[in-house]
Structure formats: C-alpha cells, structure tokens
Design an enzyme around this catalytic site. Structure first.
Site, mmCIF file in Angstrom:
data_model
loop_
_atom_site.group_PDB
_atom_site.id
_atom_site.type_symbol
_atom_site.label_atom_id
_atom_site.label_comp_id
_atom_site.label_asym_id
_atom_site.label_seq_id
_atom_site.Cartn_x
_atom_site.Cartn_y
_atom_site.Cartn_z
ATOM 1 N N HIS A 153 -45.571 87.444 -16.390
ATOM 2 C CA HIS A 153 -45.178 87.518 -17.711
ATOM 3 C C HIS A 153 -45.340 86.803 -18.832
ATOM 4 C CE1 HIS A 153 -42.930 89.894 -14.641
ATOM 5 N NE2 HIS A 153 -42.625 90.733 -15.475
ATOM 6 N N ASP A 195 -33.243 91.375 -24.055
ATOM 7 C CA ASP A 195 -32.788 92.613 -24.304
ATOM 8 C C ASP A 195 -32.247 93.352 -23.284
ATOM 9 O OD1 ASP A 195 -33.158 93.365 -27.257
ATOM 10 O OD2 ASP A 195 -35.161 92.832 -26.729
ATOM 11 N N ASN A 251 -36.666 90.408 -29.230
ATOM 12 C CA ASN A 251 -37.891 90.702 -29.609
ATOM 13 C C ASN A 251 -38.432 92.218 -29.692
ATOM 14 O OD1 ASN A 251 -38.324 91.805 -27.040
ATOM 15 N ND2 ASN A 251 -39.013 89.904 -26.282
ATOM 16 N N HIS A 267 -45.638 91.991 -22.104
ATOM 17 C CA HIS A 267 -44.600 91.852 -21.328
ATOM 18 C C HIS A 267 -44.834 91.085 -20.045
ATOM 19 C CE1 HIS A 267 -40.677 92.111 -19.616
ATOM 20 N NE2 HIS A 267 -41.251 92.714 -18.534
ATOM 21 N N GLU A 296 -15.824 93.377 -11.720
ATOM 22 C CA GLU A 296 -15.955 92.892 -10.194
ATOM 23 C C GLU A 296 -17.437 92.017 -10.365
ATOM 24 O OE1 GLU A 296 -15.320 96.057 -10.751
ATOM 25 O OE2 GLU A 296 -13.115 96.272 -9.861
ATOM 26 N N HIS A 351 -11.788 104.996 -2.486
ATOM 27 C CA HIS A 351 -11.358 103.675 -2.439
ATOM 28 C C HIS A 351 -11.390 103.106 -0.946
ATOM 29 C CE1 HIS A 351 -10.019 104.377 -6.657
ATOM 30 N NE2 HIS A 351 -9.257 103.438 -6.686
ATOM 31 N N ARG A 357 -5.246 96.143 4.525
ATOM 32 C CA ARG A 357 -4.114 96.589 3.991
ATOM 33 C C ARG A 357 -2.665 96.507 4.711
ATOM 34 N NH1 ARG A 357 -1.962 102.129 1.082
ATOM 35 N NH2 ARG A 357 -0.120 101.357 0.187
#
Lengths: 658, 658
Positions: B29, B156, B186, B260, B407, B469, B516
C-alpha cells in the site's frame, strides 16, 4: 406530563402485564416495558400501520425492539392489539421452555415479532436493512404497493455498541427517511448510571451522520405522537430521544438499575400498581382497556383491504407475490445448468472468487431479487456484476450496496433485508473479517434466514497481507455455528453449485468461502446433479482405494496432486473426497456417509486452516495437514511450502499410517 | 503548502522507500505512506519522545499505526530514525516470509512496532488502552516516572468500523487528554471515494463524545506541528483531522483508490519521484537526509538519561521495574496456595463466576498490577472486589474500568493496556458476547499478550435470557483460535487454579469461561500441584475403569453423577476426566496423554455446547453428550433436561458402545 386517563390506562395495561409476567417468572426486565409503555402505546394505537389479522401483510410498518430485553413491552402490546397467538396464557408462560414468550423476542416464535433481538445494537442494524428493503422495493414496485415505515426502539446499550455507529452512518448516508429510531433515554444501564461509562451527546452524534433529531418527554403521549408525525415528514432518518424513567411507576426502584433486569418483588409491585392506579388483578386487564387496544389494532384492516385492491389491480402482482414469498424465479435452475455445461466444456482455471462472480453474473441475470454489496472490497470480493448499479440516496433502483468499511453493520442490515422479504441480500468481505460480523452472522443462523456471506481470501492463500488478514481458525469457527452453511468450493463448477445451494436454502444463511488464488478445475465432466449438495463426494480415485484424502476448496487441488504422488512414488491407491460443506454431509443418510469413508486403511484431511472441524473425519488414526498457528506475510507459493501444506505432506501423512 | 526543502527531503525519504519497497514486493500500500509522510516526519522528528537505543523505555511516547496497511510509513520511519533492527535489507524484504517487514506491522517483529494492526479500528482501541495505562501508572508512580503521550494514525476505515465509536466514546468519557488521534483524511477508500459510503461529519462526531478537534493541512509540516503542540495542551483527547492526498506525489494516481493498495508501476513511480524531486536511486536515501533523521531520532537520548536518573533516585524503582517487566509480585503464589487450602477445607458450592470473584479478592490483594473491569455486567461477571475502586476522569488511582456496553472497545483497550506494560488487564462480559470482541481477542492471541477475558454465563446454564445470550458454539470457536487459553473450571479450586494459569501466562491471553449456576466442589482434597495446568486430569475413578468420561466446567458434576449411575445401575466402572483447558492438555507429553485416555472400552465427552472441539477426544466410536443447535429460554434445570445433557444420557452413550 399531560396524558388523559384513557392514555394512561392504555399504557398501564402494558406496565401491569409486564410487571406480572416478570414477577411470575421470577426473571426478566420490567424496567423497559414500564418506562416505554407510553411510547409503545402511541406507536401501536396511533401511528403504525399493521393488521393483526395478517401479520405477514407485505406493506405493514415494521417495529424492531432493538432493546430486546424489554420483550414484555412487545408481548404485552401484541396481546393487547389482538394478535391471535399472543394469548394471556402465553404471557403467563413468559420465559418458560416452549412458550412463545422467550426471554428475548425470537423471530418465528409469535406473530408480530419481526426479528430476534437481545444482543445489543443488532436491532438498529436490522431496522436499517428493513428501511433499505422498503426503499428498494418501492422503487421497483411503486408506492401503491410498498410504502411503509420502520421503527426501532433502542436503549443506551444499543447506542454504545459499535454496530450502532456503522448502522447510523449507513442510514444517514443513504438518507433512509422512512427509518425512525426512538431512543429510550433513561440514563440507566446495568452497572448504574449511563454517566458512569459514557458522556456522548447522542443528538449531536446522530446529526453528525446526517440524521434529524427530536427530543421529547417519553411519558407525554401527545408529545410523542407529535414527534413521530414530524419524524415521518423528514427527508432523513430521524432519532427521537425520548426521556423516560426506567421502571416508571415503581415508587422505590424507578429510575435505578435495580429495576432493569430483576422482578420488582411483591411489595414494590403492589406499590407500583397503586401509584399507577392499576386496580385490577394480575394478568386481568379490564375489558374496556382491551377493547380500546383492540379497536386501535383493528384500524389497519381497512387500509389493508384497500392495499389488497391495489395489489389485485396491479400488473406487477405476480412478480410481487413471488418475490415476497421468497420463491426463486422460474428459469433460475435452467440458467444455472446452462452455465454449468459451459464450465464443463471450458474447464476454466480461476480463483473461486472470480468463479463466484461469473456465477453471479448468471444469477443476477436470472433473478431480480438479489441485492449485492461489499464492505468496501468490491474489486476483491468480486460481488459486482453487469447488473449491479449502486443503490444510493438519489437512486433507489440500484442493486448494489456500498456498505462501507462496516462488516458488522452490513451483516445486520442484510438480516433486516432478508427479514423484510422481497430481496435476497448477499455481501462480501474477507473471510478473516467474519469475526467483525460474527454476532450478526449468528443471528442469521438463529433466525434461519437467507443471507449470503461472500467471504473471499479464505486462507493463507491471501498472501502478503499476512496473519491479521489470513483466516486460520475461521472455517472451523463458522462451522461451529448451528444452522449455518459453510460452503467452500474447489473450482468454478463447485462455486456455481454452492451459489445454487445458498440461494435455494430459504431457511438458513450461507457463508461462501472463496479463494484469492487461481485454481484449476477438479470436475472434468458435466453432471446435472449438484454434487456439492451432498456436502462431500468423491472427485477422483476408486472406491476400493487404500487411502482417502478429504479436502476442501483450494486444497482439493493439492489433494489430487498428493493422490498422484502416492500412486507414482509409493504405489498406494488413493481417493480424493471434496468436502464443500460439512453441514450438508452430516445430513446425508448413513449409507452415503459409509460409502464416502469407505474401507480405507489410512485417512488424511487437508485444509489451509486449523484442524478442529476435521477431527470427526479422521477418527483415531487419521492425520491432518493444515495450519497449527497463525499465518505469515509472504507470497502464496512460499506460504504453502513454509507451512507444509503440500502434496508431499499428504504422502508423509499417509505413509506414517500404513 | 509551505514546507522548507529540508522538510520535504525528510518526508520524501519515507515516500521514496515506501514506493520502492512496494514496487519490489509487487504488493502493498503506497498510498498511505506517501499521503502521511509529512505527518510522520513531524511526529517523529519534532514531537514524539522516544529513543531508538532503548525501544522498551517505559516512558516513551507510543505511536500506533491504526491504519496498519500503511506499514511502510512505519518501517521507513524506523529505519530513518535509526532503530537497530530496521535495516535497509529489511525494507527490501518487505512482505516476504521471515522478514521483519510484514504486510502489516506485527508486534514483536521489530523494535518500535507497538502493536499489531491491520484489522481496521483496532489501533484506535489499543491507543485508548495505552492512554488509560499511562494515566493509571502516572497516578501510581508519579509524573517523574510516567508522563508520555499516545499517538494514533487512523484512516477512514478505522473511523467507519464500529469499534472506533466504542473507543472514542470511552476515551472522551475518561478525558484521556494525552491521547491524540490523527485522522488521515484523504477521502478515499478501496471502493473509491469515501462519499460513496459515508457522509459523517467526523469532527462533530468526535466532539459529541467529548473530544477536542483540530483541522489541518496534512502536507503543511509547520501547521501539523502547531496542531500537535496545541493538542498536547488540551484537557480532552484530541482528534486532528489532517487533510491529505493519498499517494501524494504520484502524478496520475494520487488522490485515487488506484494508489491505495497496489504498486505504482515503473512509469508512475518514476514520474512520482520526478514530481517530488527525488533524484537518488531506489532504496538509497542520501546520507544528509539520513543524518538529519538520525539526529532527530537521537534527541530523546538525553531525555531518557534524565529519566533514568529520576528512576534511580526513586523509592518506587523496584516496584516500577517489576511492574514494567511483567513479573508477578513475590508472595503471589503463596497467597493463592493459602486460599486453595481454605477451599479444600470449606468445599464451597458456588457458581464459578462467584468462585472467580473470591479468587480475585485474593489476587487483587496480592498484586497491585491488575486492572479490572466489565462491559456493564459487573454484578453478573463478579469482576469487582474490595480493592477495585473505579478508574474515572477525576480519579486515575482506581483499579476498575466501567467499560460501558462496549465489549469490542474493552478488548481492544485491554490489548493496549497489556501492550503498554505495568498492568494486567482483565475484563468481563457474557461468554456469548465474546463474538462482539472476537477481532480483538484474536489479536491478543496473535500478539501473545497477557489479557484475561472473564466470560461468565458460559452455557445454557444462563437460563431464561434464552438462545441469544446462551453460548453454544463459543467454547469450540474460541478453542479454534491459536495461542489462546480457554479455561473452563469445574469448581472453586479449579477456578483458582485457572486464574493462576492465566496470570502466569505472560505470552498468551486467556478466556475464563465461568458458570452462572452453582456448582459443588469436585476436588475433595488439597493438592499443592496446580492440576488444571495439565489441561486434563482424572478427578474420580480408577485408571483401570472400563469407561472414561471427559467433561469441563459445569458438566464435570454431571459426569460424576453419570459415573455413579453407571456403577450402581449397570455395574460399569468409569473414570471422570476434568478438562479445564484443551490447549494445555495438547501440550502435555505423549505419556501423560496416553495415561489420560487409558485403555477405556468406551469414551464419552459431555459439555453444554457443540461437540466440535471434543471430536479429538472421542476417536472413532466415542459419544458426545451436549448441544446440537441453539439453546432456549427457560429455567436452568428445565434446559438441561430439555436438551438431554444429563447423567442418564451419559449412561445411554456408554451402553451404546459396550
């Protein structure tokens, strides 16, 4: 606050049912339903267009409870509105196995649940996708048939999750003016006050992404109604910041984290009902209140009747109905088969990402419903075709989404597009970055919806970008997700077959794992049968061979070399099994599976990834040839030999077993 | 633009090396290094504090190239500054296997690479963590020893990724005034113009999260210097929006996506050098330019010498050096052992999330370096202890991070904290939501750093919140990540042992998967040995038993019940092997592994998740008892029987094999 007694009664019915259900279950989240009851009352009894008699009505407004833990808000509303399957018995069974009233709203479980929510921020992304679908279909079919709004209710958690930024950035850029997000601005999270962890000026943040914003007292129903009417007129998406009190009505716990996710307890529940003026027994909403809700719920039936008349008169009816039913266009299979014959003749040597694009060219020609896109890797993912003009703020007729560098937002939007109906979304990124989108991919699978992830650069074959961009664990990690098809074609013919499988899989999402590097054809002959549909099949070698070599994708070619080398150098006969999809193979009858395993004396599996998902193919003594750690930056050919993923390694693995 | 000839020469040296290296590799790049060369020149030659003679100097400023694809910007700068191991030969080996100059910057590969970047947005999160660490350590050790800045260069893509929002929200809330992010504005992404996919007003967005902002011409070195000096004075974090031209200097390709991520090509490269006035041969920066860079690079040596004097005079020196070396405090092992004895006596029945908290209470008492936190689930993850006062904008002495519902941002920040040194970060969420943080968890593993993920509610044992969950595939999916320890303790003693393993693992991250639900003790007797360190060990039954039952975490208890039932009902002898860590077990000598497998006639593995990672334990005929799909909402006890994860199922699985 200036609600009338009637307005309060309507909202209190939600509060009462929510309090009772959570108390009975001794589990759940009363805070949001109590805090947002006024908002829901206005939305459902005044603003939204829907008809409980036909929960699949194509032109209904969509409601997404992004803050899914407040599920009782939705369940109570659906019951009060008269949705047939949301009975008071279901409300009483809140959070029990086999009830329709799961802890979080589950798509398919009950009418009126538009999407599965709970993992925070996802619903905002889904809503963006729904609004995209609406705009796209309105452009195709006209506002006579498609003209509805998408509403999402989001909490502080939704807005703190990064996915929300990707979603609001995309929505603002696309000027999705029929998207309205209501922020339950209660200032409370599980750990306490939002101000413990965040100081963001949300209005300013949304405005920075091109949204209109309105602030409102979330307990003033007239003000809420006015805000919603105003929002509907905006030519941008709108955020309505509704200032609410979590657990509104609970004298001791309202406004605190204590009411977020725990039952109120008998005393506080009693006191809350007293404070709110709720005098009826638990689960027994008075008939006059139910009647008022039901008559509000019924107000859409006339609107739907008029819409049905327009549909019946429309010359686009057949196409619209096919599209909304999710049926592929007639002629689709034939078009693919024609191209398959061509591939058998041409035997192209191509990267499967390029083969995928060639297949897509045929697919996008045969189907009007595909909506392509990429998370800013169009030229790498090859997700564009001659048909895919971009969908933009100014041109809703396009068929290609520039999702931006937003894999997570893309996946959540694709879920919303698929849920909306009428379109089949596919979108690309690098396989490695499925990690960024994983929570949404999981939801595609959990909901069982047709979303197609086009994930290229699927191994160390990505080359010089190195270990951060080289998937190693991703194939196994994706195969671990239930109800997700992971399809890794070995050549152009398999790529076509895998696309066909993905498109025909109405009730599950697919990940297409595609190579960057060129691959020769492994299928010399045309076969009408979609062999990839078996999940695994013999591509070369005799059923009686001493050795079976399992491989997928780019490594099938290496397996074939290994087979040849075994024969020539060691006089050992081998068979190569291509495994484009482990999930489909597992679904085959035992007889077919036995045939594939055969009576081979040695087994090898080869894949340029970790071996976890292959252990089941190898049994006690088989050997795996693949990765044991992360990749490296270098030329493709250097990397394969550096990591020992070679025909020689296959020979060695076989010899060690003989 | 008003740079002097000298300023241009310095920046052009970066451009020249970047163009040459990419061209030689025929991969890479050039766009960012050419576009950001002026920024890097100012940062490294004027602003930043560092000393190439000691790349580990604790009080150096940190630089994070969040836009990691611009790696040649960093490599060229490090070479020019005189970092010893960044030779011109390494620059010539850009993107080749075994070079220090990988496609993206890889931590550990070369001096001056502070973190591995490439997956977009991660570096911004790492920088936030580094700035947190600086603020925390400055509060502990004083600004005489700790007083440095963290700079990140973001593109970006970094800003579009959702993780950036989580990171900037956290940084703004915490008023991390010594964090400066430079945005390479850019206007170009891979697919073309940023405006194809995004219209966000980034300054407004950052301001909404409490950042100061400055706009500057990214090619005007004096203006950049002024902006950086101003930013250092702010009492908030600062975003410097630097307007740049991607591929600056390339006559045809600059300002386009074409520059790029691809080599310029011989003609464009020649033309670019001509336009920039670069007259020297490839890879040959003139001596006067190198000298100017080197002398700028050497300006930190005096500063470091003065700092060393202060360190030598400090009464905190020993503690500071221990902390920065990452060595655990003396007495740590003894403290844990004392608590282990207590557990053997008390035999507590506790959820492992609670056992974890009890262990943490001892750990946080013995170690000053732990920095706890949770993504808004403190009361569920039990990550707080009596020692963990919050770290806030007003009080940097705290030891607990309210990361918010972020998270991903938490995980990236923890990476930055660990990379900074002096602290051991641990942070909590639900195991299911490791999906949200997965890209950062992967980077913890790839970098080999000590980050501890405390992931509770680790199965359907989560109960009523339901399938969104309940982790099902997560244990397997995490075990698939190389160099990550997945630790799933079965009781209080194993929880303590697992914490010890995690803390002592200096070169890899750990995930603690915790229940749990309450679990009885499975370790009746005290053993000084940390048995969990073996990864798998026999908890009950004779070595000669006919059956071996493998289990982890909460299912070890069910395995023990199954063993008893087999004995009592079928007269079959069984042995139960607890498997707190598959990774550690794989590292054991073959003899130990053989011992664990033994000569059992039947094998069963039980875990309340999918079976993928267990296939290796089961071989050809073993059976797995666990999940085959997603979970459900319901009471814990209902769910275990609903999904057939029971002692009875173990008996059945054994009988089917006998």
């Amino acid at each position: 606050m200036s609600n009338t007694a009637q307005q309060n009664d309507l909202a209190n019915a939600i509060r009462s049912l929510a309090m009772d259900a959570v108390e009975k279950a001794q589990s759940g989240h009363p805070g949001l339903p109590m805090g947002c009851a006024d908002i829901a009352t206005v939305l459902f009894t005044k603003i939204m267009k829907f008809d409980p008699q036909d929960h699949k009505w194509a032109d209904r407004d969509r409601f997404v409870l992004s803050a899914g833990h407040g599920s009782m808000l939705l369940y109570a509303s659906l019951y009060l509105l008269g949705y047939k399957d949301m009975t008071i018995e279901q409300i009483k069974e809140f959070r029990q196995v086999n009830s329709k009233t799961a802890g979080h709203p589950e798509y398919h479980f009950a009418q009126g649940i538009e999407t599965t929510t709970g993992p925070l921020g996802q619903g905002v992304g889904n809503a963006v996708g729904m609004a995209i679908a609406e705009a796209k279909l309105a452009a195709e079919f006209g506002s006579d048939l498609v003209d509805h709004y998408t509403y999402a209710l989001a909490g502080d958690g939704c807005l703190m999750e990064g996915i929300s930024q990707e979603s609001i950035g995309l929505a603002g850029h696309l000027k999705l003016n029929k998207l309205i997000v209501i922020w339950d601005n209660n200032g409370i999270t599980i750990d306490g006050k939002v101000s413990n962890a965040d100081s963001t000026d949300q209005l300013k943040r949304f405005e920075a992404s091109g949204w209109a914003t309105i602030s409102v007292d979330g307990h003033d129903q007239d003000a809420i109604e006015k805000a919603l009417i105003e929002a509907k007129q905006n030519d941008q998406p709108t955020l309505i910041a509704a200032k609410t009190t979590i657990g509104y009505g609970a004298p001791k716990k309202s406004g605190t984290a204590g009411v977020h996710g725990s039952p109120l307890g008998a005393d506080e529940l009693k006191a809350a009902k007293q404070a709110l003026g709720i005098e009826y027994p638990e689960f027994e909403v008075p008939q006059d209140v139910i009647s008022a809700w039901r008559s509000a719920g019924a107000r859409g039936s006339q609107v739907r009747a008029e819409w049905l008349e327009r549909l019946e008169a429309s010359d686009k009816r057949a196409e619209f109905e096919r599209r909304m039913a999710g049926e592929l266009a007639p002629g689709f299979a034939e078009a693919l088969d024609g191209f398959k014959k061509q591939l058998a003749e041409e035997q192209p040597k191509l990267a499967t990402r390029k083969s995928s694009q060639n297949a897509l060219e045929v697919i996008n020609g045969a189907l009007t419903e595909t909506l392509g896109g990429s998370a800013d890797l169009t030229g790498s993912n090859n997700t564009n075709t001659s048909q895919t003009k971009p969908f933009t703020a100014d041109d809703r007729s396009g068929r290609y989404m520039h999702y931006g560098i937003r894999e997570h937002g893309m996946a959540a939007a694709m879920n919303g597009i698929a849920l909306h109906g009428g379109l089949i979304p596919y979108g690309g990124s690098f396989l490695c970055f499925t990690d960024y989108a994983r929570p949404s991919i999981r939801l595609s699978a959990l909901m069982g919806i047709r979303v197609i992830y086009v994930m290229t650069h699927d191994s160390i074959g990505l080359g010089e970008d190195g270990p951060t961009h080289q998937p190693v664990e991703h194939l196994s990690a994706l195969r671990a997700i239930p109800n997700l098809l992971v399809l890794r074609p070995a050549d152009a013919t398999e790529a076509l077959e895998c696309w066909q499988i993905a498109l025909e899989s109405e009730a599950r999402p697919s990940v297409l794992a595609l190579s960057r590097q060129g691959l020769p054809s492994v299928r010399p002959d045309y076969a009408m049968e979609n062999k990839s549909r078996r999940g695994a099949y013999t591509v070369a070698g005799s059923p009686e061979a001493d050795v079976v070599i399992f491989a997928s994708g780019s490594e099938v070619t290496i397996a074939l070399e290994g087979m040849k080398m075994l024969e020539e150098q060691k006089g050992i006969s081998a068979r190569v099994v291509s495994v484009p999809s482990m999930e489909l193979f597992e679904e085959q009858p035992d007889g077919y599976k036995d045939e594939i395993f055969g009576g081979a004396k040695a087994r090898v599996a080869i894949e340029a990834g970790v071996g976890m998902s292959w252990a089941r193919f190898l049994g006690d003594k088989g050997k795996f040839v693949g990765m044991t750690g992360f990749g490296a930056s270098g030329k493709i050919e250097d990397l394969y030999s550096f990591f020992g993923i070679t025909a020689e390694a296959i020979v060695e693995a076989v010899v060690s077993q003989m």
